[in-house]
Design an enzyme around this catalytic site. Structure first.
Site, short mmCIF file in Angstrom:
data_model
loop_
_atom_site.label_atom_id
_atom_site.label_comp_id
_atom_site.label_asym_id
_atom_site.label_seq_id
_atom_site.Cartn_x
_atom_site.Cartn_y
_atom_site.Cartn_z
N SER A 19 0.94 -1.22 0.09
CA SER A 19 0.02 0.07 -0.08
C SER A 19 0.86 1.18 0.10
O SER A 19 1.97 1.16 0.94
CB SER A 19 -0.87 0.08 1.30
OG SER A 19 -1.74 -1.01 1.36
N ILE A 20 0.48 2.25 -0.76
CA ILE A 20 1.04 3.72 -0.68
C ILE A 20 1.01 4.02 0.67
O ILE A 20 2.08 4.66 1.20
CB ILE A 20 0.38 4.55 -1.72
CG1 ILE A 20 0.58 4.22 -3.36
CG2 ILE A 20 0.82 6.08 -1.25
CD1 ILE A 20 -0.08 5.10 -4.00
N TYR A 155 -9.33 4.29 -16.45
CA TYR A 155 -9.40 4.96 -15.10
C TYR A 155 -10.80 5.69 -14.94
O TYR A 155 -11.06 6.00 -13.75
CB TYR A 155 -8.28 5.87 -14.88
CG TYR A 155 -7.81 6.28 -13.42
CD1 TYR A 155 -7.32 5.50 -12.69
CD2 TYR A 155 -8.11 7.67 -12.99
CE1 TYR A 155 -6.93 5.64 -11.41
CE2 TYR A 155 -7.76 7.96 -11.50
CZ TYR A 155 -7.18 6.83 -10.73
OH TYR A 155 -6.89 7.17 -9.67
N LYS A 162 -11.51 11.47 -8.62
CA LYS A 162 -10.10 12.06 -8.16
C LYS A 162 -10.31 13.69 -8.33
O LYS A 162 -9.72 14.48 -7.83
CB LYS A 162 -8.82 11.68 -8.68
CG LYS A 162 -8.45 9.87 -8.48
CD LYS A 162 -8.23 9.91 -6.91
CE LYS A 162 -7.45 8.66 -6.45
NZ LYS A 162 -7.58 8.34 -5.19
N LEU A 194 -2.85 -3.42 -4.40
CA LEU A 194 -4.31 -4.02 -4.53
C LEU A 194 -5.22 -2.99 -5.34
O LEU A 194 -5.88 -3.61 -6.24
CB LEU A 194 -4.76 -4.27 -3.07
CG LEU A 194 -5.75 -5.09 -2.92
CD1 LEU A 194 -5.07 -6.38 -3.03
CD2 LEU A 194 -6.19 -5.28 -1.19
N ALA A 195 -5.03 -1.83 -4.94
CA ALA A 195 -6.40 -1.10 -5.70
C ALA A 195 -5.97 -0.76 -7.11
O ALA A 195 -6.85 -0.83 -7.95
CB ALA A 195 -6.21 0.50 -4.96
P1 NAD Z 1 -4.39 -0.04 -1.64
O1 NAD Z 1 -5.24 -1.13 -2.10
O2 NAD Z 1 -3.17 -0.62 -0.92
O3 NAD Z 1 -5.20 0.92 -0.71
C1 NAD Z 1 -6.60 1.35 -0.82
C2 NAD Z 1 -7.26 1.42 0.58
O4 NAD Z 1 -8.42 1.84 0.47
C3 NAD Z 1 -6.89 -0.12 1.24
O5 NAD Z 1 -6.44 0.06 2.48
C4 NAD Z 1 -8.66 -0.30 1.64
O6 NAD Z 1 -8.77 -0.92 2.66
C5 NAD Z 1 -9.10 1.31 1.73
N1 NAD Z 1 -10.56 1.14 1.46
C6 NAD Z 1 -11.07 0.99 0.20
N2 NAD Z 1 -12.65 1.13 0.86
C7 NAD Z 1 -12.75 1.66 2.10
C8 NAD Z 1 -13.66 1.92 3.06
N3 NAD Z 1 -15.02 1.95 2.45
N4 NAD Z 1 -13.22 2.42 4.26
C9 NAD Z 1 -12.12 2.43 4.73
N5 NAD Z 1 -10.91 1.95 3.66
C10 NAD Z 1 -11.31 1.49 2.52
O7 NAD Z 1 -4.09 0.61 -2.68
P2 NAD Z 1 -3.13 2.05 -2.91
O8 NAD Z 1 -2.79 2.14 -4.45
O9 NAD Z 1 -2.00 2.16 -1.76
O10 NAD Z 1 -4.25 3.23 -2.87
C11 NAD Z 1 -4.06 4.41 -1.80
C12 NAD Z 1 -4.71 5.56 -2.52
O11 NAD Z 1 -3.44 5.90 -3.59
C13 NAD Z 1 -5.95 5.57 -3.07
O12 NAD Z 1 -6.64 6.81 -2.90
C14 NAD Z 1 -5.35 5.39 -4.67
O13 NAD Z 1 -6.41 5.99 -5.57
C15 NAD Z 1 -4.19 6.31 -4.79
N6 NAD Z 1 -3.48 6.04 -5.77
C16 NAD Z 1 -2.82 4.92 -6.12
C17 NAD Z 1 -2.06 4.91 -7.13
C18 NAD Z 1 -1.24 3.65 -7.70
O14 NAD Z 1 -0.80 3.68 -8.84
N7 NAD Z 1 -1.43 2.44 -6.69
C19 NAD Z 1 -1.54 6.13 -7.96
C20 NAD Z 1 -2.19 7.17 -7.38
C21 NAD Z 1 -2.92 7.20 -6.34
#
Ligand code: NAD
Length: 260
Positions: A19-20, A155, A162, A194-195
Site C-alpha cells: 500500500s502507498i 481509469y 479524483k 491492491l487498488a
Molecule cells: P491499496 O489497495 O493498498 O489501498 C487502498 C485502501 O483503501 C485499502 O487500505 C482499503 O482498505 C481502503 N478502503 C477502500 N474502501 C474503504 C472503505 N470503505 N473504508 C475504509 N478504507 C477503505 O492501494 P493504493 O494504491 O495504496 O491506494 C491508496 C490511495 O492511493 C488511493 O486513493 C489510490 O487511488 C491512490 N493512488 C494510487 C496509485 C497507484 O498507482 N497505486 C496512484 C495514485 C494514487
C-alpha cells in the site's frame, strides 16, 4: 531529530505492505511520528495489525469510511486516547471494478455515487472530524492521480472521483486554513498495489508512464511516502491547497499514458 518528532498522526488506508499508505508509514515513523491506523474489516485486520505493531502504533481501530457511525466512533476513540491530532493521511479509494472496465459513458448512478462517496467524500468526512482535534499547524494529505485532470484509459470513474477529491482538497484548505490547518494532495505515479489491480491494463499504463517520464522510470511507495512526510511536517508550513506530483515528472513531459 526527525521532521515529525513529537507529532501524533493517523494513517488511513494501509491494506498490506504494498500500500502507498505503508510507504507513508515508514517515512513518518523514521521521522519520529507516533502513529495510528484503521483497518477495513476483520480480513484486513490480520494484515494491518502486525504491520502497525511493527512501527509501534499506539492506535489501531476498525473504520469503514462509508459508515458515519463508524466514523464518529473512530474519531471519538482518537480523542479519548490521544486528545489531540497533528496530522492525518487519507489513502483510500474504491470503485466497482466493472465500472472501470466498461465504457465510462455506461456508468450507472449507483457506481458513480459509490466511487465518489468512498474515494472523495470520505476525505471531507474524515477532515471534518480530524480538524476538531487539530490546532494551528495541523496537516492533512490525500492521495490522487493524474486521471483527475486527464482522460486516462481504464481509469474512468476513478478519474472523476479524483477530480472531486482534488477540488475538495482546495476547498478544505480554504476552510480549514482559517484554523491554521493545511490540506494538500499527493498525485502519485502508478504503483502496483491492491487498488491498482482494479484499473484496466495497469501494466501498460506503468510502461507508458515510465517511458514518458523525465526520470525514465516509475516511482516507489517510499518516494511517495517521503514527499508526504514533508507535506505533513512543519517544513511545508507555507504549503496548502496544493496537488504535489510525485511521478518522475511525467505530468509535465510530452508523454501520455493514453497515446501509443
Ligand atoms: P491499496 O489497495 O493498498 O489501498 C487502498 C485502501 O483503501 C485499502 O487500505 C482499503 O482498505 C481502503 N478502503 C477502500 N474502501 C474503504 C472503505 N470503505 N473504508 C475504509 N478504507 C477503505 O492501494 P493504493 O494504491 O495504496 O491506494 C491508496 C490511495 O492511493 C488511493 O486513493 C489510490 O487511488 C491512490 N493512488 C494510487 C496509485 C497507484 O498507482 N497505486 C496512484 C495514485 C494514487
Amino acid at each position: 531529530m526527525g521532521i515529525l518528532e513529537g507529532k501524533k498522526g493517523l494513517i488511513l488506508g494501509v491494506a498490506n505492505d504494498k500500500s502507498i499508505a505503508w510507504g507513508v508509514t515508514q517515512a513518518c515513523r523514521r521521522e519520529g511520528a507516533e502513529l495510528g491506523f484503521n483497518y477495513l474489516g476483520e480480513m484486513l485486520e490480520k494484515r494491518v495489525r502486525p504491520l502497525a505493531e511493527s512501527v509501534d502504533a499506539t492506535f489501531i481501530e476498525p473504520l469503514d469510511v462509508g459508515d458515519d457511525t463508524q466514523m464518529d466512533v473512530f474519531f471519538e476513540k482518537v480523542e479519548q486516547q490521544w486528545g489531540k491530532l497533528d496530522f492525518m493521511v487519507h489513502s483510500i479509494a474504491f470503485a466497482n471494478k466493472d465500472s472501470l472496465r466498461d465504457r465510462f459513458s455506461n456508468v450507472s448512478r449507483e457506481d458513480f455515487q459509490l466511487a465518489l462517496d468512498i474515494s472523495a467524500y470520505s476525505f471531507v468526512a474524515c477532515a471534518q472530524r480530524a480538524a476538531k482535534l487539530m490546532g494551528e499547524g495541523g496537516s492533512m494529505v490525500t492521495m490522487t492521480y493524474l486521471g483527475a485532470v486527464r482522460a486516462v484509459p481504464g481509469y474512468g470513474m476513478m478519474g472523476v472521483s479524483k477530480a472531486a477529491l482534488e477540488a475538495s482538497t482546495r476547498y478544505l484548505a480554504a476552510d480549514l486554513g482559517t484554523d491554521g490547518i493545511r490540506v494538500n494532495a499527493v498525485s502519485a505515479g502508478p504503483i502496483r498495489t491492491l487498488a491498482a489491480s482494479a484499473v484496466g491494463d495497469f501494466r501498460k499504463l506503468m510502461e507508458k508512464s515510465a517511458r514518458g517520464s523525465m526520470l525514465g522510470r516509475n516511482v516507489s511507495q517510499e518516494e511517495v511516502g517521503n514527499t508526504t512526510a514533508y507535506l505533513l511536517s512543519d517544513l511545508a508550513s507555507g504549503v496548502s491547497g496544493e496537488v504535489h506530483y510525485v511521478d518522475s515528472g511525467f505530468h509535465v513531459g510530452a508523454g501520455d499514458p493514453g497515446v501509443e
